[in-house]
Design a protein around this motif. Structure first.
Motif, mmCIF file in Angstrom:
data_model
loop_
_atom_site.group_PDB
_atom_site.id
_atom_site.type_symbol
_atom_site.label_atom_id
_atom_site.label_comp_id
_atom_site.label_asym_id
_atom_site.label_seq_id
_atom_site.Cartn_x
_atom_site.Cartn_y
_atom_site.Cartn_z
ATOM 1 N N GLU A 108 0.828 -1.188 0.000
ATOM 2 C CA GLU A 108 0.000 0.000 0.000
ATOM 3 C C GLU A 108 0.874 1.254 0.000
ATOM 4 O O GLU A 108 1.981 1.255 0.550
ATOM 5 C CB GLU A 108 -0.906 0.052 1.245
ATOM 6 C CG GLU A 108 -1.808 -1.142 1.440
ATOM 7 C CD GLU A 108 -1.181 -2.210 2.304
ATOM 8 O OE1 GLU A 108 -1.936 -3.039 2.852
ATOM 9 O OE2 GLU A 108 0.062 -2.222 2.452
ATOM 10 N N GLY B 149 0.509 5.940 -0.606
ATOM 11 C CA GLY B 149 -0.328 7.094 -0.878
ATOM 12 C C GLY B 149 -0.901 7.776 0.345
ATOM 13 O O GLY B 149 -1.588 8.789 0.220
ATOM 14 N N ARG C 54 -5.522 9.542 -2.607
ATOM 15 C CA ARG C 54 -5.686 8.305 -3.357
ATOM 16 C C ARG C 54 -4.635 7.310 -2.889
ATOM 17 O O ARG C 54 -3.431 7.570 -3.000
ATOM 18 C CB ARG C 54 -5.552 8.530 -4.866
ATOM 19 C CG ARG C 54 -5.940 7.270 -5.658
ATOM 20 C CD ARG C 54 -5.895 7.460 -7.156
ATOM 21 N NE ARG C 54 -4.546 7.401 -7.689
ATOM 22 C CZ ARG C 54 -4.270 7.126 -8.959
ATOM 23 N NH1 ARG C 54 -5.246 6.901 -9.819
ATOM 24 N NH2 ARG C 54 -3.024 7.110 -9.371
ATOM 25 N N SER D 197 -2.927 3.480 -3.124
ATOM 26 C CA SER D 197 -2.664 2.428 -4.098
ATOM 27 C C SER D 197 -2.354 1.126 -3.384
ATOM 28 O O SER D 197 -1.759 1.130 -2.304
ATOM 29 C CB SER D 197 -1.477 2.803 -4.995
ATOM 30 O OG SER D 197 -1.724 3.976 -5.715
ATOM 31 N N ARG E 31 -9.809 -0.593 -10.070
ATOM 32 C CA ARG E 31 -8.624 -1.401 -10.338
ATOM 33 C C ARG E 31 -8.097 -1.101 -11.725
ATOM 34 O O ARG E 31 -8.863 -0.819 -12.638
ATOM 35 C CB ARG E 31 -8.926 -2.884 -10.155
ATOM 36 C CG ARG E 31 -10.008 -3.457 -11.061
ATOM 37 C CD ARG E 31 -10.512 -4.808 -10.526
ATOM 38 N NE ARG E 31 -9.451 -5.740 -10.243
ATOM 39 C CZ ARG E 31 -9.530 -6.708 -9.350
ATOM 40 N NH1 ARG E 31 -10.628 -6.876 -8.637
ATOM 41 N NH2 ARG E 31 -8.519 -7.526 -9.147
ATOM 42 N N ASP E 32 -6.785 -1.158 -11.861
ATOM 43 C CA ASP E 32 -6.103 -1.019 -13.142
ATOM 44 C C ASP E 32 -5.306 -2.297 -13.334
ATOM 45 O O ASP E 32 -4.191 -2.437 -12.813
ATOM 46 C CB ASP E 32 -5.195 0.215 -13.124
ATOM 47 C CG ASP E 32 -4.548 0.486 -14.482
ATOM 48 O OD1 ASP E 32 -4.436 -0.466 -15.295
ATOM 49 O OD2 ASP E 32 -4.162 1.637 -14.728
ATOM 50 N N THR F 276 -2.736 -3.028 -10.027
ATOM 51 C CA THR F 276 -2.932 -2.137 -8.876
ATOM 52 C C THR F 276 -4.418 -1.868 -8.651
ATOM 53 O O THR F 276 -5.185 -1.748 -9.617
ATOM 54 C CB THR F 276 -2.200 -0.801 -9.104
ATOM 55 O OG1 THR F 276 -0.792 -1.064 -9.269
ATOM 56 C CG2 THR F 276 -2.391 0.150 -7.935
ATOM 57 N N TYR G 297 -6.923 0.873 -6.552
ATOM 58 C CA TYR G 297 -6.862 2.216 -5.990
ATOM 59 C C TYR G 297 -8.034 2.451 -5.042
ATOM 60 O O TYR G 297 -9.131 1.898 -5.219
ATOM 61 C CB TYR G 297 -6.903 3.259 -7.103
ATOM 62 C CG TYR G 297 -5.753 3.168 -8.063
ATOM 63 C CD1 TYR G 297 -5.905 2.571 -9.310
ATOM 64 C CD2 TYR G 297 -4.507 3.662 -7.707
ATOM 65 C CE1 TYR G 297 -4.847 2.471 -10.181
ATOM 66 C CE2 TYR G 297 -3.434 3.571 -8.588
ATOM 67 C CZ TYR G 297 -3.611 2.979 -9.818
ATOM 68 O OH TYR G 297 -2.550 2.878 -10.686
ATOM 69 N N GLN H 166 -9.808 5.847 -3.846
ATOM 70 C CA GLN H 166 -9.950 7.301 -3.899
ATOM 71 C C GLN H 166 -10.806 7.735 -2.719
ATOM 72 O O GLN H 166 -11.950 7.281 -2.585
ATOM 73 C CB GLN H 166 -10.596 7.732 -5.215
ATOM 74 C CG GLN H 166 -10.830 9.225 -5.323
ATOM 75 C CD GLN H 166 -9.535 10.017 -5.394
ATOM 76 O OE1 GLN H 166 -8.606 9.639 -6.111
ATOM 77 N NE2 GLN H 166 -9.467 11.120 -4.652
#
Length: 130
Positions: free
Chosen positions: A6, A8, A19, A21, A72-73, A78, A80, A82
């Motif tokens: 993790e 951010g 945000r 990650s 998710r990306d 990863t 995220y 927010q």
């Protein structure tokens, strides 16, 4: 080696945004549901969000609904988190983890028990204060 990391976290004023990650290594994140937990000083670790792997369904605890968004990306392996309209009561260490069943436990966050999740990251501190 399966690992989640993790990042951010930080200090933000009430009403601000961050945000977070959750980056995975050692496994392909898009095959797994991911949950976010948080633990405030002197309190138990609590689940706050989860995103499924199959259809991208998302689940939010009432305490964060309308303010936090999970996404998710898969290309970046990863997930995220927010966080908007942050409140002092959001102050906690935030963790991501994988449900051992492979699926989010659903909409009842009373079922989000830490021992039903694994591959915990080290956490990232979020402090909301003026």
């Amino acid at each position: 080696q399966v690992q989640l990391v993790e990042s951010g976290g930080g200090l933000v004023q009430p009403g601000g945004s961050l945000r977070l990650s959750c980056a995975a290594s050692g496994f392909t994140l898009d095959y797994y549901a991911i949950g976010w937990f948080r633990q405030a000083p002197g309190k138990e670790r609590e689940g706050v969000l989860c995103i499924s792997s199959s259809d991208g369904s998302t689940y939010y605890a009432d305490s964060v609904k309308g303010r936090f968004t999970i996404s998710r990306d898969n290309a970046k392996n990863t997930v995220y988190l927010q966080m908007n309209s942050l409140k002092p009561e959001d102050t906690a260490v935030y963790y991501c983890a994988v449900p051992v069943t492979g699926s989010c436990p659903g909409t009842d966050f009373g079922l989000y028990l830490p021992y039903d999740f694994g591959s915990w990251g080290q956490g990232t501190q979020v402090t909301v204060s003026s």
